[in-house]
Design an enzyme around this catalytic site. Sequence first.
Site, PDB file in Angstrom:
ATOM      1  N   HIS A   1      13.472  13.134 -10.846  1.00  0.00           N
ATOM      2  CA  HIS A   1      14.010  13.822 -12.015  1.00  0.00           C
ATOM      3  C   HIS A   1      13.981  15.339 -11.866  1.00  0.00           C
ATOM      4  O   HIS A   1      14.283  16.055 -12.813  1.00  0.00           O
ATOM      5  CB  HIS A   1      13.225  13.417 -13.273  1.00  0.00           C
ATOM      6  CG  HIS A   1      13.371  11.971 -13.612  1.00  0.00           C
ATOM      7  ND1 HIS A   1      12.479  11.288 -14.423  1.00  0.00           N
ATOM      8  CD2 HIS A   1      14.306  11.059 -13.248  1.00  0.00           C
ATOM      9  CE1 HIS A   1      12.859  10.037 -14.534  1.00  0.00           C
ATOM     10  NE2 HIS A   1      13.961   9.863 -13.840  1.00  0.00           N
TER      11      HIS A   1
ATOM     12  N   GLY B   1       7.976  14.625 -19.970  1.00  0.00           N
ATOM     13  CA  GLY B   1       7.383  13.314 -20.162  1.00  0.00           C
ATOM     14  C   GLY B   1       7.477  12.364 -18.983  1.00  0.00           C
ATOM     15  O   GLY B   1       6.775  11.357 -18.941  1.00  0.00           O
ATOM     16  N   ASP B   2       8.344  12.671 -18.005  1.00  0.00           N
ATOM     17  CA  ASP B   2       8.495  11.780 -16.849  1.00  0.00           C
ATOM     18  C   ASP B   2       8.959  12.610 -15.659  1.00  0.00           C
ATOM     19  O   ASP B   2       9.993  12.347 -15.050  1.00  0.00           O
ATOM     20  CB  ASP B   2       9.504  10.677 -17.163  1.00  0.00           C
ATOM     21  CG  ASP B   2       9.495   9.560 -16.130  1.00  0.00           C
ATOM     22  OD1 ASP B   2       8.545   9.499 -15.327  1.00  0.00           O
ATOM     23  OD2 ASP B   2      10.445   8.750 -16.129  1.00  0.00           O
ATOM     24  N   LEU B   3       8.159  13.595 -15.304  1.00  0.00           N
ATOM     25  CA  LEU B   3       8.589  14.617 -14.346  1.00  0.00           C
ATOM     26  C   LEU B   3       8.212  14.236 -12.913  1.00  0.00           C
ATOM     27  O   LEU B   3       7.439  14.915 -12.247  1.00  0.00           O
ATOM     28  CB  LEU B   3       7.963  15.961 -14.734  1.00  0.00           C
ATOM     29  CG  LEU B   3       8.745  17.244 -14.412  1.00  0.00           C
ATOM     30  CD1 LEU B   3      10.178  17.141 -14.887  1.00  0.00           C
ATOM     31  CD2 LEU B   3       8.059  18.445 -15.027  1.00  0.00           C
ATOM     32  N   HIS B   4       8.790  13.137 -12.435  1.00  0.00           N
ATOM     33  CA  HIS B   4       8.565  12.734 -11.050  1.00  0.00           C
ATOM     34  C   HIS B   4       9.698  13.286 -10.182  1.00  0.00           C
ATOM     35  O   HIS B   4      10.709  13.791 -10.709  1.00  0.00           O
ATOM     36  CB  HIS B   4       8.416  11.218 -10.935  1.00  0.00           C
ATOM     37  CG  HIS B   4       9.673  10.438 -11.156  1.00  0.00           C
ATOM     38  ND1 HIS B   4      10.676  10.347 -10.215  1.00  0.00           N
ATOM     39  CD2 HIS B   4      10.088   9.681 -12.208  1.00  0.00           C
ATOM     40  CE1 HIS B   4      11.651   9.584 -10.658  1.00  0.00           C
ATOM     41  NE2 HIS B   4      11.326   9.166 -11.874  1.00  0.00           N
TER      42      HIS B   4
END
Length: 298
Positions: free
Chosen positions: A202, A196-199
Amino acid sequence: MKHEEIIQLAKQEGLLFTEERLKINESGVDFQVAHATDLNGEKWILRIPRQKESMRHAAVEKHALDILNENVSFQVPRWSVFTEHLIAYKQLDGVPAATIDMEQQAYVWELDEQNPPDVFYRSMGKAMVELHTLKVDLLKNAGITIIEGKDMRTAMKKRMNHIKEHFDIHPALWERWENWLANEQIWPAHAGVRHGDLHPGHILINEQSAVTGFIDWTEVSVGDVSFDFTAHLQIFGKEGLRKLIDSYEAAGGRTWPGMAEHIEEVQAAGPIVVAEYALVSGLEEMHEMAVQMLGAEE
């Protein structure tokens, strides 16, 4: 929160640190993060919520992490401390692919961002496939949001309408979203477990730039896995996205016609996420950011 306050907070949970062995990262929106080494030489990650609302998904995240730890081969955090004031876990192997320099407002990279090596793409694709193909049943009682493939467009339409009730949206941007919803052919028919927030902040990598794990699972859910590709598209462009999709497919990932186009449209819908957080958090700076993003012509 200052160094001495964090040290005292950790001490209440039996963790002993000194100021010279504690470094604070202020880049997170929900959490202040500290990297610390205890008196035994063990390295820890401390997450301190910036406000009460920051912990809104914490119990769900903890439950999901417990399940992931038992069912995936890549590294994910294992929380040792979980209170309303502090989350703490032993630091995982590897380092974030990039960290944010708050003064420069730019990533500081641990790999060649101009030309990421093949091993990065291969390992990233493999880890994403493992996550996206995890049996959904394992997480059905974790409390995470679950949106089946057949319900994705309906769920997105509901989110769009909710934001439109609270913000002015540029007509061209709204039209783009509407056209995206209407183009059923480029939407996936399947759902999967997604980070969901794979920048890059992370994504953990080793010295060879191979992906070793993912951190910060606040947004973990079951739904459209395309969301896990959008940060890569934003940073590395269409060519980088193509390389990641190719590696993903080679690792056994489920792809579909129009996948790249759909990911581009998911990215274009990014202001929805910012606006949703602005509404939930009540933060003025997030509201201003949402107004700016929603008012821009695509």
